[in-house]
Design an enzyme around this catalytic site. Structure first.
Site, PDB file in Angstrom:
ATOM      1  N   ASN A 167      24.633  48.218  49.336  1.00  0.00           N
ATOM      2  CA  ASN A 167      25.843  47.387  49.208  1.00  0.00           C
ATOM      3  C   ASN A 167      26.060  46.717  50.563  1.00  0.00           C
ATOM      4  O   ASN A 167      26.494  47.357  51.512  1.00  0.00           O
ATOM      5  CB  ASN A 167      27.045  48.268  48.838  1.00  0.00           C
ATOM      6  CG  ASN A 167      28.347  47.487  48.811  1.00  0.00           C
ATOM      7  OD1 ASN A 167      28.343  46.250  48.844  1.00  0.00           O
ATOM      8  ND2 ASN A 167      29.464  48.192  48.759  1.00  0.00           N
ATOM      9  N   TRP A 168      25.739  45.434  50.593  1.00  0.00           N
ATOM     10  CA  TRP A 168      25.807  44.726  51.886  1.00  0.00           C
ATOM     11  C   TRP A 168      27.232  44.396  52.312  1.00  0.00           C
ATOM     12  O   TRP A 168      27.449  43.921  53.429  1.00  0.00           O
ATOM     13  CB  TRP A 168      24.984  43.429  51.805  1.00  0.00           C
ATOM     14  CG  TRP A 168      23.510  43.651  51.905  1.00  0.00           C
ATOM     15  CD1 TRP A 168      22.871  44.838  52.188  1.00  0.00           C
ATOM     16  CD2 TRP A 168      22.480  42.668  51.740  1.00  0.00           C
ATOM     17  NE1 TRP A 168      21.508  44.649  52.199  1.00  0.00           N
ATOM     18  CE2 TRP A 168      21.248  43.323  51.925  1.00  0.00           C
ATOM     19  CE3 TRP A 168      22.479  41.301  51.451  1.00  0.00           C
ATOM     20  CZ2 TRP A 168      20.027  42.652  51.839  1.00  0.00           C
ATOM     21  CZ3 TRP A 168      21.269  40.634  51.353  1.00  0.00           C
ATOM     22  CH2 TRP A 168      20.060  41.313  51.547  1.00  0.00           C
ATOM     23  N   LYS A 169      28.195  44.571  51.399  1.00  0.00           N
ATOM     24  CA  LYS A 169      29.589  44.236  51.700  1.00  0.00           C
ATOM     25  C   LYS A 169      29.662  42.777  52.202  1.00  0.00           C
ATOM     26  O   LYS A 169      28.907  41.930  51.708  1.00  0.00           O
ATOM     27  CB  LYS A 169      30.180  45.262  52.676  1.00  0.00           C
ATOM     28  CG  LYS A 169      29.980  46.697  52.140  1.00  0.00           C
ATOM     29  CD  LYS A 169      30.735  47.754  52.876  1.00  0.00           C
ATOM     30  CE  LYS A 169      30.464  49.115  52.227  1.00  0.00           C
ATOM     31  NZ  LYS A 169      31.197  50.214  52.838  1.00  0.00           N
ATOM     32  N   HIS A 172      35.335  49.664  44.148  1.00  0.00           N
ATOM     33  CA  HIS A 172      35.002  50.229  45.458  1.00  0.00           C
ATOM     34  C   HIS A 172      36.299  50.531  46.219  1.00  0.00           C
ATOM     35  O   HIS A 172      37.287  49.804  46.083  1.00  0.00           O
ATOM     36  CB  HIS A 172      34.136  49.235  46.237  1.00  0.00           C
ATOM     37  CG  HIS A 172      33.538  49.828  47.475  1.00  0.00           C
ATOM     38  ND1 HIS A 172      34.269  50.011  48.636  1.00  0.00           N
ATOM     39  CD2 HIS A 172      32.297  50.317  47.722  1.00  0.00           C
ATOM     40  CE1 HIS A 172      33.494  50.575  49.545  1.00  0.00           C
ATOM     41  NE2 HIS A 172      32.292  50.770  49.030  1.00  0.00           N
ATOM     42  N   GLU A 213      37.152  49.996  49.145  1.00  0.00           N
ATOM     43  CA  GLU A 213      37.636  48.877  49.983  1.00  0.00           C
ATOM     44  C   GLU A 213      38.390  47.856  49.127  1.00  0.00           C
ATOM     45  O   GLU A 213      39.365  47.253  49.593  1.00  0.00           O
ATOM     46  CB  GLU A 213      36.454  48.238  50.728  1.00  0.00           C
ATOM     47  CG  GLU A 213      35.955  49.156  51.840  1.00  0.00           C
ATOM     48  CD  GLU A 213      34.474  49.039  52.161  1.00  0.00           C
ATOM     49  OE1 GLU A 213      33.829  48.083  51.713  1.00  0.00           O
ATOM     50  OE2 GLU A 213      33.970  49.949  52.857  1.00  0.00           O
ATOM     51  N   GLU A 246      31.987  58.283  46.049  1.00  0.00           N
ATOM     52  CA  GLU A 246      32.065  57.892  47.455  1.00  0.00           C
ATOM     53  C   GLU A 246      33.341  58.456  48.070  1.00  0.00           C
ATOM     54  O   GLU A 246      34.420  57.822  47.965  1.00  0.00           O
ATOM     55  CB  GLU A 246      32.099  56.371  47.572  1.00  0.00           C
ATOM     56  CG  GLU A 246      30.868  55.693  47.023  1.00  0.00           C
ATOM     57  CD  GLU A 246      30.607  54.365  47.706  1.00  0.00           C
ATOM     58  OE1 GLU A 246      29.463  54.155  48.121  1.00  0.00           O
ATOM     59  OE2 GLU A 246      31.537  53.558  47.862  1.00  0.00           O
ATOM     60  N   GLY A 255      31.340  54.708  56.099  1.00  0.00           N
ATOM     61  CA  GLY A 255      31.278  53.994  57.375  1.00  0.00           C
ATOM     62  C   GLY A 255      31.708  54.813  58.579  1.00  0.00           C
ATOM     63  O   GLY A 255      31.958  54.266  59.647  1.00  0.00           O
ATOM     64  N   SER A 272      28.008  57.100  54.334  1.00  0.00           N
ATOM     65  CA  SER A 272      27.182  57.405  55.506  1.00  0.00           C
ATOM     66  C   SER A 272      25.797  57.951  55.136  1.00  0.00           C
ATOM     67  O   SER A 272      25.269  58.842  55.812  1.00  0.00           O
ATOM     68  CB  SER A 272      27.918  58.367  56.450  1.00  0.00           C
ATOM     69  OG  SER A 272      29.084  57.746  56.966  1.00  0.00           O
ATOM     70  N   GLY A 297      25.825  51.649  52.294  1.00  0.00           N
ATOM     71  CA  GLY A 297      26.470  50.519  52.947  1.00  0.00           C
ATOM     72  C   GLY A 297      25.740  50.107  54.211  1.00  0.00           C
ATOM     73  O   GLY A 297      24.700  49.439  54.180  1.00  0.00           O
ATOM     74  N   GLY A 298      26.262  50.531  55.355  1.00  0.00           N
ATOM     75  CA  GLY A 298      25.735  50.106  56.649  1.00  0.00           C
ATOM     76  C   GLY A 298      24.221  50.226  56.807  1.00  0.00           C
ATOM     77  O   GLY A 298      23.574  49.317  57.338  1.00  0.00           O
TER      78      GLY A 298
HETATM   79  O1  LIG Z   1      29.201  51.110  49.081  1.00  0.00           O
HETATM   80  C1  LIG Z   1      28.817  51.785  50.026  1.00  0.00           C
HETATM   81  C2  LIG Z   1      29.691  52.739  50.661  1.00  0.00           C
HETATM   82  O2  LIG Z   1      30.956  52.199  50.929  1.00  0.00           O
HETATM   83  C3  LIG Z   1      29.098  53.490  51.804  1.00  0.00           C
HETATM   84  O3  LIG Z   1      29.119  52.765  52.995  1.00  0.00           O
HETATM   85  P1  LIG Z   1      28.397  53.393  54.298  1.00  0.00           P
HETATM   86  O4  LIG Z   1      27.003  53.768  53.845  1.00  0.00           O
HETATM   87  O5  LIG Z   1      28.426  52.332  55.314  1.00  0.00           O
HETATM   88  O6  LIG Z   1      29.176  54.626  54.662  1.00  0.00           O
END
Ligand SMILES: O=C[C@H](O)COP(=O)(O)O
Length: 241
Positions: free
Chosen positions: A9-11, A96, A98, A165, A171, A204, A225-226
């Site tokens: 998920n590149w956000k 999500h 966020e 999640e 994050g 994470s 994510g990151g």
């Molecule tokens: O969609 C992905 C999640 O929000 C996890 O993000 P993260 O891997 O940066 O903690």
């Protein structure tokens, strides 16, 4: 058996040019990727057309990060399921944390989005998870069960992915213990009529913890994510052992 799905998920990261640059570094690693898993990139809307053209017929599936529940209408800034399928998108992240935290989304709107995505042939990735305060108050189980029940009203469980999640792990580098993620995901599965729904862990996930996470019996994949922004790092995650 649930399908194994590793999704990035590149956000709100990567322009079109950056998305193509990522693919150049990432695609060569897929030669080593076992056939037992699906690889998904959930990119910003603006990068979807160029990714779709480049990925056509290949191993990587495309995902979006949100979808509205109406087919069209006066909803400034929103995207419909039909607009996504036209681009060759297969998956869509819904609910999500966020989106819930910053854009007021609820279990009820997540439910509407899941239903509209499925109607158009998209596979929703419905996200659930508790906050740190809820976990500390001993409310994890209640929160998760309510999110699942409300999010899945009238939902067909044959075309569905769920991502657990925990918000405190997103994050932060503070990964949920793999055994604890396994326990909560087992609890989620108990709420489902279809036991073969893919249930991912997210929060994470990194190259150095993916092997332990994926060794857990209840965990069928990861929403990353990151660590999905770096081609070599995400390739290591996708090629977990
Ligand atoms: O969609 C992905 C999640 O929000 C996890 O993000 P993260 O891997 O940066 O903690």
């Amino acid at each position: 058996m649930p399908k194994i799905i590793i999704a990035g998920n590149w956000k709100m990261h990567k322009t079109q040019a950056e998305a193509l640059e990522f693919l150049q570094g990432f695609k060569s690693h897929l030669d080593e990727t076992p056939d037992d898993r699906e690889v998904v990139l959930c990119a910003p809307f603006t990068a979807l057309p160029v990714l779709s053209k480049t990925l056509h017929g290949g191993r990587i599936r495309l995902g979006a990060q949100n979808v509205h529940w109406e087919r069209s209408g006066a909803y400034t800034g929103e995207i419909s399921a039909a607009m996504l399928t036209e681009l060759g998108v297969h998956y869509v992240v819904i609910g999500h944390s966020e989106r819930r935290q910053y854009f007021g989304e609820t279990d009820e709107t997540a439910n509407l989005r899941v239903i509209s995505a499925q109607k158009q042939g998209l596979i929703p990735i419905l996200c659930v998870g508790e906050s740190k305060a809820q976990r500390d108050a001993g409310e994890t189980e209640t929160v998760i069960i309510n999110q699942i029940k409300r999010g899945l009203v009238d939902v067909d469980q044959s075309n569905l992915v769920i991502a657990y999640e925990p918000i405190w792990a997103i994050g932060t580098g503070d990964t949920c213990e793999a055994t604890e993620a396994n326990r909560v995901i087992g609890l989620i599965r108990e709420q489902l009529s279809n036991k073969d729904v893919t249930i991912q862990y997210g929060g994470s996930v990194k190259p150095d913890n993916i092997d332990e996470i994926m060794a857990q019996p209840e965990i069928d994949g990861a929403l990353v994510g990151g660590a999905s922004l770096d081609a070599a790092g995400f390739a290591r995650i996708v090629n977990y052992r």
